[in-house]
Motif scaffolding. Structure first.
Motif, PDB file in Angstrom:
ATOM      1  N   GLN A 254       0.780  -1.259   0.051  1.00 28.62           N
ATOM      2  CA  GLN A 254      -0.083  -0.128   0.044  1.00 28.62           C
ATOM      3  C   GLN A 254       0.903   1.320   0.008  1.00 28.62           C
ATOM      4  O   GLN A 254       0.470   2.217  -0.644  1.00 28.62           O
ATOM      5  CB  GLN A 254      -1.025  -0.015   1.289  1.00 28.62           C
ATOM      6  CG  GLN A 254      -1.915   1.171   1.232  1.00 28.62           C
ATOM      7  CD  GLN A 254      -3.026   0.976   2.318  1.00 28.62           C
ATOM      8  OE1 GLN A 254      -3.228  -0.181   2.777  1.00 28.62           O
ATOM      9  NE2 GLN A 254      -3.888   1.976   2.339  1.00 28.62           N
ATOM     10  N   ARG A 255       1.914   1.103   0.866  1.00 33.77           N
ATOM     11  CA  ARG A 255       2.758   2.594   0.747  1.00 33.77           C
ATOM     12  C   ARG A 255       3.366   2.547  -0.340  1.00 33.77           C
ATOM     13  O   ARG A 255       3.473   3.885  -0.792  1.00 33.77           O
ATOM     14  CB  ARG A 255       3.815   2.442   1.909  1.00 33.77           C
ATOM     15  CG  ARG A 255       4.947   3.523   2.069  1.00 33.77           C
ATOM     16  CD  ARG A 255       5.953   3.259   3.174  1.00 33.77           C
ATOM     17  NE  ARG A 255       6.669   2.175   2.768  1.00 33.77           N
ATOM     18  CZ  ARG A 255       7.579   2.151   1.983  1.00 33.77           C
ATOM     19  NH1 ARG A 255       7.891   3.183   1.467  1.00 33.77           N
ATOM     20  NH2 ARG A 255       8.345   0.995   1.889  1.00 33.77           N
ATOM     21  N   ASP A 258       0.677   4.390  -2.775  1.00 34.47           N
ATOM     22  CA  ASP A 258       0.551   5.478  -2.582  1.00 34.47           C
ATOM     23  C   ASP A 258       1.750   6.432  -3.189  1.00 34.47           C
ATOM     24  O   ASP A 258       1.629   7.666  -3.423  1.00 34.47           O
ATOM     25  CB  ASP A 258       0.526   5.995  -1.070  1.00 34.47           C
ATOM     26  CG  ASP A 258      -0.751   5.036  -0.436  1.00 34.47           C
ATOM     27  OD1 ASP A 258      -1.604   4.709  -1.256  1.00 34.47           O
ATOM     28  OD2 ASP A 258      -0.834   4.973   0.699  1.00 34.47           O
ATOM     29  N   GLU A 259       2.903   5.942  -3.029  1.00 35.09           N
ATOM     30  CA  GLU A 259       4.040   6.762  -3.397  1.00 35.09           C
ATOM     31  C   GLU A 259       4.008   6.832  -5.087  1.00 35.09           C
ATOM     32  O   GLU A 259       4.497   8.092  -5.405  1.00 35.09           O
ATOM     33  CB  GLU A 259       5.486   6.258  -2.890  1.00 35.09           C
ATOM     34  CG  GLU A 259       5.768   6.422  -1.634  1.00 35.09           C
ATOM     35  CD  GLU A 259       6.777   5.602  -1.016  1.00 35.09           C
ATOM     36  OE1 GLU A 259       7.595   4.743  -1.859  1.00 35.09           O
ATOM     37  OE2 GLU A 259       7.257   5.521   0.181  1.00 35.09           O
TER      38      GLU A 259
END
Length: 385
Positions: A254-255, A258-259
């Motif tokens: 997920q991170r 998002d990036e």
């Protein structure tokens, strides 16, 4: 009898003499959503001549099955774990269901139903067929592969037939002495519904849109895909975009997503029940998977006329003619994936469109779901000529 005669199986049925027309077919699977998405046409066809009962976890579309007049039994299946306690509970649950339902034929999908329902059917003397939809992680680790092979060998010993989605998976089962060739039926995956996934004219974008559709997880080649997209962004900027449609198999990625979204490299659309608009609006579908049975994503993309880039592995390469309907890359190789994606970016739109048209024609020739359904029913009911 009339039903099978209308499908060219009347003479075979007659030669069987005392063969009992199946009155009840019980299907075990580990995912109601996947069963509806990819086996609906088969179930509808079976229902024309039989009572069909489904045993599965309720994770989507169970109400749609019920609306078709199909009885559904909610059955919890831990799809990933190897917990002896929960697996024993599943085995006992299957045994109880078989005693309650008294089916004339059982069809199973995925590893745990294949093994545990297979063992129960064998013990109860009930005819059964299993579907191996890919080898998955169980065959990637030597110790686990040996253990699973022993279970499969016992569970599938008396199966009427075992369905495979590609020849390499069938060969692996022969090498491991799990099932002999005369017990195997190899089909082109679940096939593709060419009426639903009909050809859509190629889009004309200012930027090249790549689409990844599926679970966001390591085994689908997500690490290599994200790294290749970052390289493409450095080379071409906003002329290249990655559309992500799907859900996180766990929260690990997920991170990173998002990036990528914040950097303008990707657009995250989340899980979508209807993938058609996303296939239609993309320039190319990318699936750098580590292993597949037969990728339905590739079949769907090709059917509506989109070129694909995918790993040169069993379950993916069967759906692609390299440099004609799409491009093949080396599995787990970011550089190879990047080069094929870069090639797709640099070729003229007319060439990408022609690839998509050729991809559609390949689906019509080789993957028509109607043919797959007919072959499945013939083999499952022991009516194959």
């Amino acid at each position: 009898r009339d039903y099978y005669a209308s499908r060219g199986l009347g003479d075979v049925y007659k030669r069987q003499g005392a063969l009992k027309l199946m009155s009840k077919i019980l299907i075990f699977t580990n995912h109601s959503y996947m069963l509806y998405r990819f086996r609906l046409e088969l179930i509808q066809e079976l229902k024309k001549a039989h009572e069909v009962v489904l045993s599965m976890p309720f994770v989507g579309h169970e109400d749609d099955f019920k609306a078709l007049g199909i009885r559904c039994i909610e059955t919890s299946v831990d799809r990933r774990g190897l917990n002896p306690k929960t697996d024993l509970q599943l085995l006992l649950r299957y045994w109880k269901l078989l005693r309650q339902e008294q089916p004339d034929l059982v069809i199973t999908y995925s590893i745990k139903p294949n093994i545990y329902a297979g063992l129960c059917c064998r013990a109860a003397g009930i005819p059964y067929c299993a579907n191996v939809q890919g080898l998955g992680t169980a065959f990637q680790k030597p110790g686990l592969a040996q253990f699973v092979s022993i279970l499969y060998r016992s569970a599938l010993k008396d199966a009427r037939t075992v369905f495979f989605e590609n020849e390499c998976n069938a060969e692996e089962f022969r090498k491991r002495k799990i099932t002999p060739a005369n017990q195997q039926t190899v089909l082109p995956g679940a096939g593709i519904n060419l009426e639903h996934y009909s050809y859509v004219p190629y889009p004309n974008h200012d930027a090249v849109h790549f689409l990844y559709l599926g679970r966001i997880m390591k085994e689908k080649g997500i690490d290599e895909l994200f790294a290749a997209m970052q390289q493409l962004n450095r080379a071409y900027g906003n002329r290249v975009i990655l559309d992500l449609v799907g859900f996180y198999d766990d929260d690990f990625y997920q991170r990173q997503v998002d990036e990528l979204v914040s950097a303008g490299i990707a657009v995250f659309h989340g899980f979508q029940t209807d993938p058609l608009p996303y296939y239609a609006s993309t320039d190319c579908v990318v699936l750098p998977s580590y292993h597949e049975g037969m990728s339905n994503v590739l079949l769907e993309a090709a059917a509506i006329g989109r070129p694909v880039i995918t790993s040169n592995i069993p379950g993916c390469r069967e759906a692609v003619e390299h440099e004609k309907t799409g491009l093949l890359c080396t599995v787990k190789d970011t550089k190879s994936l990047y080069e094929q994606m870069r090639h797709m970016v640099t070729i003229p739109i007319a060439e990408r469109s022609a690839m998509g048209q050729a991809a559609h024609e390949k689906m019509v020739r080789e993957f028509d779901k109607r043919n797959v359904v007919s072959a499945t029913i013939a083999a499952a009911l022991g009516l194959a000529q």
